[in-house]
Design a protein around this motif. Sequence first.
Motif, PDB file in Angstrom:
ATOM      1  N   ARG A  52       0.837  -1.213   0.000  1.00 59.54           N
ATOM      2  CA  ARG A  52       0.000   0.000   0.000  1.00 59.54           C
ATOM      3  C   ARG A  52       0.864   1.252   0.000  1.00 59.54           C
ATOM      4  NH1 ARG A  52      -4.767  -1.413   4.362  1.00 59.54           N
ATOM      5  NH2 ARG A  52      -6.043  -2.652   2.948  1.00 59.54           N
ATOM      6  N   LEU A  55       2.247   1.781  -3.403  1.00 63.93           N
ATOM      7  CA  LEU A  55       1.193   2.302  -4.272  1.00 63.93           C
ATOM      8  C   LEU A  55       0.950   3.786  -4.016  1.00 63.93           C
ATOM      9  CD1 LEU A  55      -0.894   1.657  -6.440  1.00 63.93           C
ATOM     10  CD2 LEU A  55      -2.463   0.979  -4.626  1.00 63.93           C
ATOM     11  N   ARG A  56       0.927   4.176  -2.738  1.00 66.37           N
ATOM     12  CA  ARG A  56       0.743   5.603  -2.411  1.00 66.37           C
ATOM     13  C   ARG A  56       1.883   6.423  -3.005  1.00 66.37           C
ATOM     14  NH1 ARG A  56      -1.501   3.717   2.461  1.00 66.37           N
ATOM     15  NH2 ARG A  56       0.530   3.596   3.477  1.00 66.37           N
ATOM     16  N   LYS A  58       3.756   5.677  -5.556  1.00 65.92           N
ATOM     17  CA  LYS A  58       3.644   5.647  -6.998  1.00 65.92           C
ATOM     18  C   LYS A  58       2.594   6.646  -7.471  1.00 65.92           C
ATOM     19  CE  LYS A  58       4.538   3.571 -10.948  1.00 65.92           C
ATOM     20  NZ  LYS A  58       5.817   3.789 -11.602  1.00 65.92           N
ATOM     21  N   CYS A  59       1.480   6.763  -6.750  1.00 64.95           N
ATOM     22  CA  CYS A  59       0.414   7.687  -7.124  1.00 64.95           C
ATOM     23  C   CYS A  59       0.812   9.131  -6.916  1.00 64.95           C
ATOM     24  CB  CYS A  59      -0.851   7.375  -6.332  1.00 64.95           C
ATOM     25  SG  CYS A  59      -1.636   5.827  -6.831  1.00 64.95           S
TER      26      CYS A  59
END
Length: 65
Positions: A52, A55-56, A58-59
């Motif tokens: 997670r 992903l954070r 990456k965003c």
Amino acid sequence: MNTHHRDIVATTLVRQPRHADAADERWDENARFIAAAREDVPALVAEVRRLRQLLRLKCQEPDGS
């Protein structure tokens, strides 16, 4: 406590009389599963948190790629 064997996922045979009963009578396998889960579940939760976070991050990249 009125527990039916079909509601139990895993149990171990520790003492008599039984307070819980598993239909499959896989006492040793259930004990190994429960013991392994003490390490496996926290490791799985840590991995989910790590992914997670990736992903954070990456965003948050400027180009979104």
